[in-house]
Scaffold this motif. Structure first.
Motif, PDB file in Angstrom:
ATOM      1  N   LEU A  58       5.176   3.517   2.158  1.00  0.00           N
ATOM      2  CA  LEU A  58       4.750   2.231   1.633  1.00  0.00           C
ATOM      3  C   LEU A  58       4.551   1.294   2.818  1.00  0.00           C
ATOM      4  O   LEU A  58       5.440   1.164   3.668  1.00  0.00           O
ATOM      5  CB  LEU A  58       5.813   1.669   0.687  1.00  0.00           C
ATOM      6  CG  LEU A  58       5.450   0.397  -0.094  1.00  0.00           C
ATOM      7  CD1 LEU A  58       4.354   0.684  -1.115  1.00  0.00           C
ATOM      8  CD2 LEU A  58       6.690  -0.168  -0.787  1.00  0.00           C
ATOM      9  N   VAL A  59       3.405   0.654   2.883  1.00  0.00           N
ATOM     10  CA  VAL A  59       3.155  -0.343   3.916  1.00  0.00           C
ATOM     11  C   VAL A  59       3.262  -1.712   3.262  1.00  0.00           C
ATOM     12  O   VAL A  59       2.394  -2.119   2.477  1.00  0.00           O
ATOM     13  CB  VAL A  59       1.766  -0.164   4.563  1.00  0.00           C
ATOM     14  CG1 VAL A  59       1.550  -1.235   5.638  1.00  0.00           C
ATOM     15  CG2 VAL A  59       1.633   1.235   5.171  1.00  0.00           C
TER      16      VAL A  59
ATOM     17  N   PHE B  89       0.821  -1.201   0.000  1.00  0.00           N
ATOM     18  CA  PHE B  89       0.000   0.000   0.000  1.00  0.00           C
ATOM     19  C   PHE B  89       0.863   1.264   0.000  1.00  0.00           C
ATOM     20  O   PHE B  89       1.626   1.495   0.938  1.00  0.00           O
ATOM     21  CB  PHE B  89      -0.920   0.014   1.222  1.00  0.00           C
ATOM     22  CG  PHE B  89      -1.899  -1.125   1.246  1.00  0.00           C
ATOM     23  CD1 PHE B  89      -3.019  -1.118   0.432  1.00  0.00           C
ATOM     24  CD2 PHE B  89      -1.691  -2.220   2.072  1.00  0.00           C
ATOM     25  CE1 PHE B  89      -3.920  -2.175   0.441  1.00  0.00           C
ATOM     26  CE2 PHE B  89      -2.581  -3.275   2.101  1.00  0.00           C
ATOM     27  CZ  PHE B  89      -3.704  -3.252   1.272  1.00  0.00           C
ATOM     28  N   LEU B  90       0.713   2.058  -1.040  1.00  0.00           N
ATOM     29  CA  LEU B  90       1.360   3.359  -1.087  1.00  0.00           C
ATOM     30  C   LEU B  90       0.384   4.397  -0.543  1.00  0.00           C
ATOM     31  O   LEU B  90      -0.737   4.527  -1.046  1.00  0.00           O
ATOM     32  CB  LEU B  90       1.764   3.724  -2.513  1.00  0.00           C
ATOM     33  CG  LEU B  90       2.509   5.051  -2.662  1.00  0.00           C
ATOM     34  CD1 LEU B  90       3.893   4.972  -2.018  1.00  0.00           C
ATOM     35  CD2 LEU B  90       2.622   5.441  -4.130  1.00  0.00           C
ATOM     36  N   VAL B  91       0.826   5.108   0.493  1.00  0.00           N
ATOM     37  CA  VAL B  91      -0.015   6.121   1.131  1.00  0.00           C
ATOM     38  C   VAL B  91       0.642   7.476   0.902  1.00  0.00           C
ATOM     39  O   VAL B  91       1.715   7.754   1.439  1.00  0.00           O
ATOM     40  CB  VAL B  91      -0.180   5.852   2.636  1.00  0.00           C
ATOM     41  CG1 VAL B  91      -1.225   6.796   3.236  1.00  0.00           C
ATOM     42  CG2 VAL B  91      -0.570   4.397   2.895  1.00  0.00           C
TER      43      VAL B  91
ATOM     44  N   LEU C 122       6.771  -2.091   7.665  1.00  0.00           N
ATOM     45  CA  LEU C 122       6.561  -3.523   7.464  1.00  0.00           C
ATOM     46  C   LEU C 122       5.622  -4.068   8.526  1.00  0.00           C
ATOM     47  O   LEU C 122       5.871  -3.900   9.718  1.00  0.00           O
ATOM     48  CB  LEU C 122       7.900  -4.260   7.529  1.00  0.00           C
ATOM     49  CG  LEU C 122       8.958  -3.814   6.519  1.00  0.00           C
ATOM     50  CD1 LEU C 122      10.274  -4.523   6.790  1.00  0.00           C
ATOM     51  CD2 LEU C 122       8.479  -4.072   5.083  1.00  0.00           C
ATOM     52  N   THR C 123       4.558  -4.742   8.073  1.00  0.00           N
ATOM     53  CA  THR C 123       3.699  -5.412   9.052  1.00  0.00           C
ATOM     54  C   THR C 123       4.404  -6.641   9.617  1.00  0.00           C
ATOM     55  O   THR C 123       4.184  -6.986  10.779  1.00  0.00           O
ATOM     56  CB  THR C 123       2.355  -5.829   8.433  1.00  0.00           C
ATOM     57  OG1 THR C 123       2.569  -6.765   7.362  1.00  0.00           O
ATOM     58  CG2 THR C 123       1.591  -4.611   7.917  1.00  0.00           C
ATOM     59  N   HIS C 124       5.239  -7.280   8.797  1.00  0.00           N
ATOM     60  CA  HIS C 124       6.091  -8.386   9.257  1.00  0.00           C
ATOM     61  C   HIS C 124       7.036  -8.745   8.124  1.00  0.00           C
ATOM     62  O   HIS C 124       6.945  -8.170   7.032  1.00  0.00           O
ATOM     63  CB  HIS C 124       5.269  -9.595   9.719  1.00  0.00           C
ATOM     64  CG  HIS C 124       4.409 -10.225   8.658  1.00  0.00           C
ATOM     65  ND1 HIS C 124       3.328  -9.587   8.088  1.00  0.00           N
ATOM     66  CD2 HIS C 124       4.466 -11.455   8.070  1.00  0.00           C
ATOM     67  CE1 HIS C 124       2.756 -10.375   7.201  1.00  0.00           C
ATOM     68  NE2 HIS C 124       3.436 -11.506   7.162  1.00  0.00           N
TER      69      HIS C 124
ATOM     70  N   PHE D 240      -4.114  -0.908   8.884  1.00  0.00           N
ATOM     71  CA  PHE D 240      -3.330  -1.830   8.069  1.00  0.00           C
ATOM     72  C   PHE D 240      -3.106  -3.072   8.919  1.00  0.00           C
ATOM     73  O   PHE D 240      -2.370  -3.031   9.905  1.00  0.00           O
ATOM     74  CB  PHE D 240      -2.010  -1.195   7.644  1.00  0.00           C
ATOM     75  CG  PHE D 240      -2.187  -0.040   6.694  1.00  0.00           C
ATOM     76  CD1 PHE D 240      -2.406  -0.274   5.340  1.00  0.00           C
ATOM     77  CD2 PHE D 240      -2.149   1.268   7.147  1.00  0.00           C
ATOM     78  CE1 PHE D 240      -2.582   0.794   4.458  1.00  0.00           C
ATOM     79  CE2 PHE D 240      -2.321   2.333   6.281  1.00  0.00           C
ATOM     80  CZ  PHE D 240      -2.543   2.092   4.929  1.00  0.00           C
ATOM     81  N   ALA D 241      -3.746  -4.170   8.532  1.00  0.00           N
ATOM     82  CA  ALA D 241      -3.815  -5.349   9.391  1.00  0.00           C
ATOM     83  C   ALA D 241      -2.835  -6.447   9.018  1.00  0.00           C
ATOM     84  O   ALA D 241      -2.775  -7.477   9.711  1.00  0.00           O
ATOM     85  CB  ALA D 241      -5.236  -5.915   9.387  1.00  0.00           C
TER      86      ALA D 241
END
Length: 206
Positions: free
Chosen positions: A26-27, A17-19, A65-67, A138-139
């Motif tokens: 970036l996410v 995801f670019l915000v 990074l979420t992970h 953002f999950a």
């Protein structure tokens, strides 16, 4: 604005995801597609930010990074080379993380402040990011559309911790959740709290 750069990609990748906004971020980086070209295309389409001295500024400011599963980070080397950008994530010992983010820490994504929530179970370094001002979350791979939830059969996976993390996220978002941007599949923008509740129930039963 939030744009899923992995939309339409047929290869195995996470969403990315670019915000755009005050802090263009970036996410998740994704994998197995030319994300740099998609970032450049989206940034070019966005209006340039004009600084006080009249010079146009812009570009990618941060990567969150979420992970660090491969499908979320394999595009990182190309992103780092193209944009000279640093990354933020939970595990400072990871080669993919330049800056550690602690549970409860506030980070800037786009034009909003997001709370980082440590949500292990799918992976020990998993984070969700929630903006109370907008209700956007953002999950990552914690939960997905239609009440699905992250797998726990990979190294570091733990079903009991995943259940606890889903409940932690539910408590954190309370009644303010308006959108779930997830690591795979479609986003949830209609009654996302229902999907979160269904995921919690399914994970407990599973």
């Amino acid at each position: 604005m939030i744009h899923n750069l992995a939309r339409g990609v047929q290869a195995f990748t996470s969403n990315a995801f670019l915000v755009t906004g005050e802090t263009t971020a970036l996410v998740d980086a994704g994998a197995n597609f030319d994300v740099v070209a998609r970032i450049e295309e989206r940034l070019a389409a966005s209006e340039a930010t004009v600084s006080d001295d009249g010079d146009a500024t812009g570009g990618l400011d941060r990567v969150y990074l979420t992970h660090t599963h491969p499908d979320h980070v394999e595009n990182l080397p190309a992103i780092r080379e193209a944009f000279d950008v640093e990354t933020w994530g939970y595990d400072a010992d990871s080669e993919y993380v330049d800056n550690a983010v602690a549970d409860g820490e506030t980070v800037r994504i786009g034009g909003d402040d997001y709370e980082a929530l440590h949500t292990p179970g799918h992976k020990p370094d998993h984070l969700c990011f929630f903006a109370r001002s907008t209700g956007v979350c953002f999950a990552g791979d914690l939960v997905f559309a239609n009440g699905a939830f992250g797998r726990t059969d990979l190294p570091g996976g733990d079903r009991a911790r995943l259940v606890e993390s889903i409940e932690y996220l539910r408590d954190a978002v309370d009644d303010d959740l308006t959108a779930l941007h997830v690591g795979h599949g479609p986003n949830v923008t209609e009654r996302p709290d229902d999907d979160l509740e269904t995921a919690a129930r399914a994970a407990r039963m599973g």
